[in-house]
Design an enzyme around this catalytic site. Sequence first.
Site, PDB file in Angstrom:
ATOM      1  N   GLU A 184       0.784  -1.236   0.000  1.00 55.29           N
ATOM      2  CA  GLU A 184       0.000   0.000   0.000  1.00 55.29           C
ATOM      3  C   GLU A 184       0.817   1.288   0.000  1.00 55.29           C
ATOM      4  OE1 GLU A 184      -4.109  -1.575   2.106  1.00 55.29           O
ATOM      5  OE2 GLU A 184      -2.849  -0.192   3.220  1.00 55.29           O
ATOM      6  N   GLU A 193      -5.813  -8.218   0.808  1.00 54.05           N
ATOM      7  CA  GLU A 193      -6.413  -7.854   2.102  1.00 54.05           C
ATOM      8  C   GLU A 193      -7.882  -7.528   1.881  1.00 54.05           C
ATOM      9  OE1 GLU A 193      -4.649  -4.688   4.378  1.00 54.05           O
ATOM     10  OE2 GLU A 193      -2.612  -5.457   4.119  1.00 54.05           O
TER      11      GLU A 193
END
Length: 452
Positions: free
Chosen positions: A175, A364
């Site tokens: 991320e 995720e």
Amino acid sequence: MTPDIHDPQLTKQLFGDDFAWGVSTAALQTEGSCDADGKGPSIWDAFSAKKGKILNNDKPIVACEFYEHYERDIDLIKELNIPNFRFSISWSRILPNGEGKVNKAGIDHYNKVIDYCLKQGIEPWVTVYHWDLPQALEDRGGWTNRAVVDWFTAFTTICAQNFGDRVKNWMVMNEPAVFTGAGYFLGMHAPGRRGLRNFLPAVHHTVLSIVAGAKVLRKLLPDAIIGTTFSCSYIEPFSDKPKDINAAKRADALINRLFIEPIIGLGYPTNEVVALKGISKYYRPGDEEKLSFDFDFIGLQNYTREIVKYSFFTPYIGASLVKAEDRNVEELTTMRWEVYPPAIYHILKKFNAYPQIKKILITENGAAFPDEVINGEVNDPKRIAYLQTHLQQVLKAKQEGCKVSGYFVWTLTDNFEWAEGYHPRFGLIYIDFKTQQRIVKGSGQWYANFLR
């Protein structure tokens, strides 16, 4: 306790035999032992030591004690029938000063984790960098210093050389939009820097580092499967007014496109967000060729959608998020995020439209809800419903031809959730942070039954 929610229409088999099922964690959030066996401090150790930076002034000093008791948690992964375990390597556990002398105890630890996974029949998936830059490197500019590309390349090389004989699946970074945006523009995450003058160089050096790290892995581990992961939110305009529609496009460029597009050879989305043109100041000759890489897969991490409206007062982007609680949303998570399962479907369709992306994994997805222990059990029907409804959307995308081939739940155990501390509980396993007792939640049992 038997989870009281069951969808007989949703089965593992519908996704195909080669679909990867797993669970994800991160070193800083779970390991604890923040200065054990020669580990150096990370930016999160330093940031959390400052009063008021983390909710309740929580610190990751102990976290989930995974460093000490990794066998206990890997045994639980096996009990839950989860075949793939994604975890990250703590940079300052391997290189206490960020570069230079390697800490043998750190190497030994991850060798033991990998070996124990394999012993239990669990495939290790390694994330090289999950937000925990060594503080020694932040003192020298961190991601704003172009030397970070060399520092990260050296760190990745050490990981490949020590773990690559047993680890087949690699993710270079986690991320980047979040750790650069929240850490180097908004100052809400470590290291707490603010402004474009920090954000723009951090973005460019991060993209260069992702590609440099991937190239190291490809060179040293030619048979490895190499990916990297991106946070994404499905963006919708607040209204059909052109101002709101254009604001949503700018937000989408910043939140969803800023990192993936240069990496697949399309360059930064500067047409939508003019302020990004300032990145060119940090270019050096030859950078164009150093920005892209042909990844084996892309990891997407999605939790919700965002509604965006035009905002005259928001600098650079002219857009603001309309909070979920201001929209009379039916259900919110502990993070005040809207529960909106179609978001993951739309995100899959969006990224699938890039012809350069070969394969997508959801690396995720999960939810934090206020969990309670009642008679020694944790019943969490809302989380079960969240996982089921999101998997239905993943399946829908797959059946429509999206090249999605894996799903990893965030996360194994309740943990240190960055600036939110220990308050949000995302785990399939409940942790009593005073005693470190583990209780498999109803959602953990549901996932185990689903995967059986």
